[in-house]
Write a protein that holds these residues in place. Structure first.
Motif, PDB file in Angstrom:
ATOM      1  N   ALA A 379      29.792  95.069  53.870  1.00  0.00           N
ATOM      2  CA  ALA A 379      28.929  96.079  54.476  1.00  0.00           C
ATOM      3  C   ALA A 379      29.442  96.494  55.853  1.00  0.00           C
ATOM      4  CB  ALA A 379      27.503  95.539  54.585  1.00  0.00           C
ATOM      5  N   ILE A 380      29.929  95.531  56.626  1.00  0.00           N
ATOM      6  CA  ILE A 380      30.448  95.837  57.968  1.00  0.00           C
ATOM      7  C   ILE A 380      31.653  96.766  57.869  1.00  0.00           C
ATOM      8  CG2 ILE A 380      31.586  94.855  59.990  1.00  0.00           C
ATOM      9  CD1 ILE A 380      29.842  92.362  59.621  1.00  0.00           C
ATOM     10  N   ILE A 381      32.592  96.459  56.977  1.00  0.00           N
ATOM     11  CA  ILE A 381      33.807  97.273  56.872  1.00  0.00           C
ATOM     12  C   ILE A 381      33.466  98.667  56.337  1.00  0.00           C
ATOM     13  CG2 ILE A 381      36.071  97.446  55.787  1.00  0.00           C
ATOM     14  CD1 ILE A 381      36.188  94.426  55.706  1.00  0.00           C
ATOM     15  N   ARG A 382      32.531  98.739  55.397  1.00  0.00           N
ATOM     16  CA  ARG A 382      32.150 100.046  54.841  1.00  0.00           C
ATOM     17  C   ARG A 382      31.443 100.921  55.883  1.00  0.00           C
ATOM     18  NH1 ARG A 382      32.955 100.577  49.496  1.00  0.00           N
ATOM     19  NH2 ARG A 382      33.000  98.731  48.155  1.00  0.00           N
ATOM     20  N   SER A 383      30.901 100.318  56.936  1.00  0.00           N
ATOM     21  CA  SER A 383      30.233 101.084  57.993  1.00  0.00           C
ATOM     22  C   SER A 383      31.222 101.634  59.006  1.00  0.00           C
ATOM     23  CB  SER A 383      29.200 100.199  58.704  1.00  0.00           C
ATOM     24  OG  SER A 383      28.188  99.782  57.812  1.00  0.00           O
ATOM     25  N   MET A 384      32.492 101.325  58.843  1.00  0.00           N
ATOM     26  CA  MET A 384      33.518 101.831  59.752  1.00  0.00           C
ATOM     27  C   MET A 384      34.070 103.151  59.240  1.00  0.00           C
ATOM     28  SD  MET A 384      35.652  98.304  60.415  1.00  0.00           S
ATOM     29  CE  MET A 384      34.862  96.807  60.989  1.00  0.00           C
ATOM     30  N   THR A 385      34.621 103.941  60.137  1.00  0.00           N
ATOM     31  CA  THR A 385      35.291 105.179  59.746  1.00  0.00           C
ATOM     32  C   THR A 385      36.673 104.847  59.196  1.00  0.00           C
ATOM     33  OG1 THR A 385      36.322 105.492  61.911  1.00  0.00           O
ATOM     34  CG2 THR A 385      34.092 106.401  61.600  1.00  0.00           C
ATOM     35  N   PRO A 386      37.298 105.751  58.426  1.00  0.00           N
ATOM     36  CA  PRO A 386      38.659 105.503  57.933  1.00  0.00           C
ATOM     37  C   PRO A 386      39.653 105.185  59.053  1.00  0.00           C
ATOM     38  CG  PRO A 386      37.687 107.356  56.772  1.00  0.00           C
ATOM     39  CD  PRO A 386      36.733 106.990  57.870  1.00  0.00           C
ATOM     40  N   ALA A 387      39.493 105.856  60.183  1.00  0.00           N
ATOM     41  CA  ALA A 387      40.405 105.598  61.300  1.00  0.00           C
ATOM     42  C   ALA A 387      40.216 104.187  61.837  1.00  0.00           C
ATOM     43  CB  ALA A 387      40.173 106.622  62.408  1.00  0.00           C
ATOM     44  N   ARG A 400      31.118  99.189  68.013  1.00  0.00           N
ATOM     45  CA  ARG A 400      30.629  97.942  67.409  1.00  0.00           C
ATOM     46  C   ARG A 400      29.118  97.974  67.233  1.00  0.00           C
ATOM     47  NH1 ARG A 400      34.683  93.130  69.204  1.00  0.00           N
ATOM     48  NH2 ARG A 400      36.516  94.419  69.515  1.00  0.00           N
ATOM     49  N   VAL A 401      28.424  98.555  68.188  1.00  0.00           N
ATOM     50  CA  VAL A 401      26.964  98.685  68.068  1.00  0.00           C
ATOM     51  C   VAL A 401      26.622  99.584  66.888  1.00  0.00           C
ATOM     52  CG1 VAL A 401      24.877  99.531  69.188  1.00  0.00           C
ATOM     53  CG2 VAL A 401      26.568  98.242  70.511  1.00  0.00           C
ATOM     54  N   ARG A 402      27.348 100.711  66.762  1.00  0.00           N
ATOM     55  CA  ARG A 402      27.102 101.626  65.658  1.00  0.00           C
ATOM     56  C   ARG A 402      27.360 100.966  64.307  1.00  0.00           C
ATOM     57  NH1 ARG A 402      31.564 104.342  65.112  1.00  0.00           N
ATOM     58  NH2 ARG A 402      31.845 103.529  63.000  1.00  0.00           N
ATOM     59  N   ILE A 403      28.469 100.209  64.208  1.00  0.00           N
ATOM     60  CA  ILE A 403      28.821  99.535  62.952  1.00  0.00           C
ATOM     61  C   ILE A 403      27.771  98.481  62.596  1.00  0.00           C
ATOM     62  CG2 ILE A 403      30.514  97.983  61.890  1.00  0.00           C
ATOM     63  CD1 ILE A 403      32.661  99.455  63.598  1.00  0.00           C
ATOM     64  N   ALA A 404      27.308  97.745  63.606  1.00  0.00           N
ATOM     65  CA  ALA A 404      26.290  96.720  63.359  1.00  0.00           C
ATOM     66  C   ALA A 404      24.998  97.358  62.856  1.00  0.00           C
ATOM     67  CB  ALA A 404      26.035  95.911  64.627  1.00  0.00           C
ATOM     68  N   ASN A 405      24.591  98.453  63.471  1.00  0.00           N
ATOM     69  CA  ASN A 405      23.370  99.136  63.050  1.00  0.00           C
ATOM     70  C   ASN A 405      23.519  99.714  61.639  1.00  0.00           C
ATOM     71  OD1 ASN A 405      22.122  98.588  65.500  1.00  0.00           O
ATOM     72  ND2 ASN A 405      22.762 100.533  66.427  1.00  0.00           N
ATOM     73  N   GLY A 406      24.694 100.241  61.357  1.00  0.00           N
ATOM     74  CA  GLY A 406      24.918 100.857  60.048  1.00  0.00           C
ATOM     75  C   GLY A 406      25.000  99.847  58.911  1.00  0.00           C
ATOM     76  N   SER A 407      25.413  98.624  59.218  1.00  0.00           N
ATOM     77  CA  SER A 407      25.579  97.598  58.178  1.00  0.00           C
ATOM     78  C   SER A 407      24.409  96.634  58.117  1.00  0.00           C
ATOM     79  CB  SER A 407      26.870  96.816  58.415  1.00  0.00           C
ATOM     80  OG  SER A 407      26.855  96.192  59.692  1.00  0.00           O
ATOM     81  N   MET A 412      27.312  90.465  67.095  1.00  0.00           N
ATOM     82  CA  MET A 412      28.022  89.186  67.017  1.00  0.00           C
ATOM     83  C   MET A 412      28.747  89.041  65.688  1.00  0.00           C
ATOM     84  SD  MET A 412      26.495  85.323  67.467  1.00  0.00           S
ATOM     85  CE  MET A 412      25.902  85.729  69.110  1.00  0.00           C
ATOM     86  N   ASP A 413      28.101  89.491  64.591  1.00  0.00           N
ATOM     87  CA  ASP A 413      28.757  89.434  63.283  1.00  0.00           C
ATOM     88  C   ASP A 413      30.005  90.311  63.262  1.00  0.00           C
ATOM     89  OD1 ASP A 413      26.829  87.727  62.202  1.00  0.00           O
ATOM     90  OD2 ASP A 413      25.527  89.408  61.627  1.00  0.00           O
ATOM     91  N   VAL A 414      29.890  91.516  63.852  1.00  0.00           N
ATOM     92  CA  VAL A 414      31.045  92.419  63.899  1.00  0.00           C
ATOM     93  C   VAL A 414      32.156  91.822  64.745  1.00  0.00           C
ATOM     94  CG1 VAL A 414      31.842  94.721  64.556  1.00  0.00           C
ATOM     95  CG2 VAL A 414      29.547  94.427  63.576  1.00  0.00           C
ATOM     96  N   ASN A 415      31.812  91.236  65.891  1.00  0.00           N
ATOM     97  CA  ASN A 415      32.819  90.607  66.751  1.00  0.00           C
ATOM     98  C   ASN A 415      33.516  89.459  66.037  1.00  0.00           C
ATOM     99  OD1 ASN A 415      32.189  92.348  68.846  1.00  0.00           O
ATOM    100  ND2 ASN A 415      30.754  90.933  69.820  1.00  0.00           N
ATOM    101  N   GLN A 416      32.729  88.650  65.333  1.00  0.00           N
ATOM    102  CA  GLN A 416      33.305  87.505  64.622  1.00  0.00           C
ATOM    103  C   GLN A 416      34.291  87.971  63.558  1.00  0.00           C
ATOM    104  OE1 GLN A 416      30.604  85.184  62.143  1.00  0.00           O
ATOM    105  NE2 GLN A 416      31.614  83.298  62.759  1.00  0.00           N
ATOM    106  N   GLY A 481      36.025  86.569  56.173  1.00  0.00           N
ATOM    107  CA  GLY A 481      35.204  86.368  54.992  1.00  0.00           C
ATOM    108  C   GLY A 481      34.937  84.926  54.683  1.00  0.00           C
ATOM    109  N   MET A 482      35.668  83.991  55.321  1.00  0.00           N
ATOM    110  CA  MET A 482      35.410  82.586  55.066  1.00  0.00           C
ATOM    111  C   MET A 482      34.075  82.192  55.677  1.00  0.00           C
ATOM    112  SD  MET A 482      37.289  80.836  53.153  1.00  0.00           S
ATOM    113  CE  MET A 482      38.865  80.911  52.319  1.00  0.00           C
ATOM    114  N   ALA A 483      33.294  81.456  54.911  1.00  0.00           N
ATOM    115  CA  ALA A 483      31.983  81.043  55.405  1.00  0.00           C
ATOM    116  C   ALA A 483      32.156  80.124  56.593  1.00  0.00           C
ATOM    117  CB  ALA A 483      31.212  80.319  54.302  1.00  0.00           C
ATOM    118  N   PRO A 484      31.330  80.268  57.623  1.00  0.00           N
ATOM    119  CA  PRO A 484      31.439  79.414  58.800  1.00  0.00           C
ATOM    120  C   PRO A 484      31.316  77.947  58.425  1.00  0.00           C
ATOM    121  CG  PRO A 484      29.943  81.250  59.195  1.00  0.00           C
ATOM    122  CD  PRO A 484      30.265  81.269  57.744  1.00  0.00           C
ATOM    123  N   GLY A 485      32.231  77.138  58.950  1.00  0.00           N
ATOM    124  CA  GLY A 485      32.163  75.705  58.716  1.00  0.00           C
ATOM    125  C   GLY A 485      32.882  75.256  57.463  1.00  0.00           C
ATOM    126  N   PHE A 486      33.344  76.195  56.642  1.00  0.00           N
ATOM    127  CA  PHE A 486      34.027  75.794  55.412  1.00  0.00           C
ATOM    128  C   PHE A 486      35.529  75.765  55.641  1.00  0.00           C
ATOM    129  CE2 PHE A 486      36.279  77.071  51.534  1.00  0.00           C
ATOM    130  CZ  PHE A 486      35.965  75.980  50.755  1.00  0.00           C
TER     131      PHE A 486
END
Length: 502
Positions: A379-387, A400-407, A412-416, A481-486
């Motif tokens: 969802a995060i990547i799909r909220s980004m523009t092609p560029a 990053r704020v726009r991508i977070a809101n769109g996804s 923090m998730d986008v930064n990670q 995409g790796m789950a945190p802690g795994f």
């Protein structure tokens, strides 16, 4: 399904490690514990006796007494005997010399027979056949409708002249279906017959009448792997009453003890042809005894994993990624999204990782792997523009704020994701550099010795490029995409590299 048995066997083999030589007492104690583990898994007593006798006989032979590591030899013996119980080698469907090939499905009600018909039809279509599904289960309510829905999903024609629900003659429907298949140029006919809650004379007579009417090339018994010894008794009854030629294990994804799967081949004498592991039509594959034995002993199932990956990743996709690595092009978020979607097509991530050797010891960590985490990344990547997908450096604070809101995620998730993606880009560049020139070839160098002897060209024989070594600072958690802690297990390529050098 085999988790409990796998844990018990792993514990038994752990006790053998470190022993320089196995005494008769060690062999007897090990055989006793294996016997208890199999009985607890609901394996038929006759099968357990045969299995244990074979292990004890071979464990006392020269292959163990003269081995450098007796404990590993015992594991090897158990592995080979498990393969033998499960049927030895995979047996393929027997196709008629003159089409259509007729496959008759039989089994108790609730065993997953109708669902299996749809799965088999889909699988056969992928193999290049033109199957026809026949709705001959006219007793169970809505059985005909269920088969029509499954046929639609599989893209396969369903022959259903009768509405079912107690109306119609299943023997006549089955007989007429053969002529319909010949007229429509269908090369495989799959007849879905009625089941009962238990074995009775009427059920066996109807199944035998359908068999005589269509003269099937295969009579496949669909067995619910979760019902234990009752499944074996039912298989024997169908073998004697109808004459089965093969078995399909359904519901292998359940949490039952799995004894039926280990017993049915030895008791009935008929091979296990396919395994069904879920409700989706794609949750179906050829049954490989060696791979199943490896899973039980926590040796992994790399061949099945590779086959699933080959189906999930198309050739164009693999070529594009290889060209990028070899050409030194940067790995983009668009590339990562494409790879992530393909991985998700392979099934639940925990199941995919569970096919790796030794993952049975990491069940707690696998249980924490949540597929929803991968959906959030998508969802995060799909909220980004092609560029932005092509150049992640463009993503500043406001983006990053726009991508977070769109996804529907947080900044923090986008930064990670972006931080882990940056680490992954570095790793992909290192891997591309280690792969060397396109095709994995080294530049030919002139040999002074050959030049002096006038052998012309002075080209040294080409040796295959060595397998790439992982960077010393490689961190699996850096992969997006790796789950945190795994933390996936470390793979040791040393033996494979040694074999390549040899």
């Amino acid at each position: 399904m085999f988790d409990t048995l796998s844990d018990r066997l792993s514990g038994i083999f752990t006790k053998l490690r470190g022993k320089g030589k196995l005494s008769d007492a060690d062999i007897d104690a090990t055989a006793r514990e294996i016997r208890l583990a199999l009985l607890e898994a609901d394996v038929a007593l006759a099968v357990v006796k045969l299995f244990i006798n074979r292990i004890k006989e071979r464990a006392r032979g020269a292959e163990v007494s003269q081995a450098l590591n007796p404990a590993q030899q015992v594991v090897k013996i158990v592995h080979e005997e498990l393969i033998g119980i499960l049927g030895g080698e995979a047996r393929r469907l027997q196709f008629a010399k003159q089409p259509p090939t007729v496959i008759m499905l039989a089994g108790l009600q609730g065993s997953g027979k109708t669902t299996l018909a749809g799965k088999l039809a889909r699988w056969l279509k992928e193999q290049g056949h033109q199957p026809l599904l026949v709705a001959a289960d006219l007793q169970r309510p809505n059985a005909v409708n269920q088969l029509q829905v499954l046929g639609g999903r599989a893209g396969v024609e369903v022959y259903a002249p009768e509405p079912g629900n107690g109306v119609g003659d299943p023997v006549q429907v089955s007989r007429d279906a053969i002529g319909h298949a010949q007229r429509q140029m269908r090369d495989v006919v799959i007849v879905d017959t009625a089941g009962r809650l238990g074995i009775d004379t009427e059920m066996m007579q109807q199944a035998a009448s359908i068999r005589d009417a269509v003269n099937p090339d295969e009579v496949i018994f669909v067995i619910d792997a979760m019902i234990g010894q009752d499944a074996v008794a039912t298989a024997e009854a169908f073998r004697d009453g109808v004459g089965i030629t093969g078995v399909v294990l359904s519901k292998l994804d359940g949490d039952a003890r799995g004894g039926a799967a280990l017993s049915v081949r030895a008791v009935t004498g008929q091979p296990i042809l396919f395994a069904s592991t879920g409700e989706k039509l794609e949750d179906f594959d050829v049954f490989h005894p060696e791979r199943m034995a490896s899973r039980i002993l926590d040796m992994g199932d790399m061949l099945t994993l590779i086959e699933q990956a080959e189906r999930a990743f198309d050739d164009d996709q693999k070529e594009r990624m290889t060209a990028k690595l070899m050409g030194g092009e940067s790995f983009t978020l668009e590339d990562f999204l494409e790879q992530l979607i393909a991985v998700r097509r392979m099934g639940p991530i925990a199941n995919v990782l569970g096919m790796l050797p030794g993952m049975g010891q990491m069940k707690d960590q696998l249980a924490e792997v949540d597929d929803k985490h991968f959906d959030r990344v998508t969802a995060i990547i799909r909220s980004m523009t092609p560029a932005e997908r092509s150049n992640a450096k463009l993503i500043n604070g406001s983006r990053r704020v726009r991508i977070a809101n769109g996804s529907g995620t947080t900044v923090m998730d986008v930064n990670q994701l972006l931080n882990r993606f940056a680490d992954a880009q570095k790793m992909m560049k290192q891997m591309g550099g280690m792969m060397g020139l396109p095709g994995g070839r080294r530049k030919a160098t002139k040999s002074p010795k050959n030049k002096r002897k006038g052998k012309g060209g002075g080209q040294r024989p080409q040796r295959p490029a060595a397998l790439p070594q992982m960077p010393a600072n490689f961190d699996p958690n850096a992969l997006p995409g790796m789950a945190p802690g795994f933390t996936p297990p470390k793979l040791d390529f040393s033996q494979l590299q040694k074999r390549q050098r040899d």
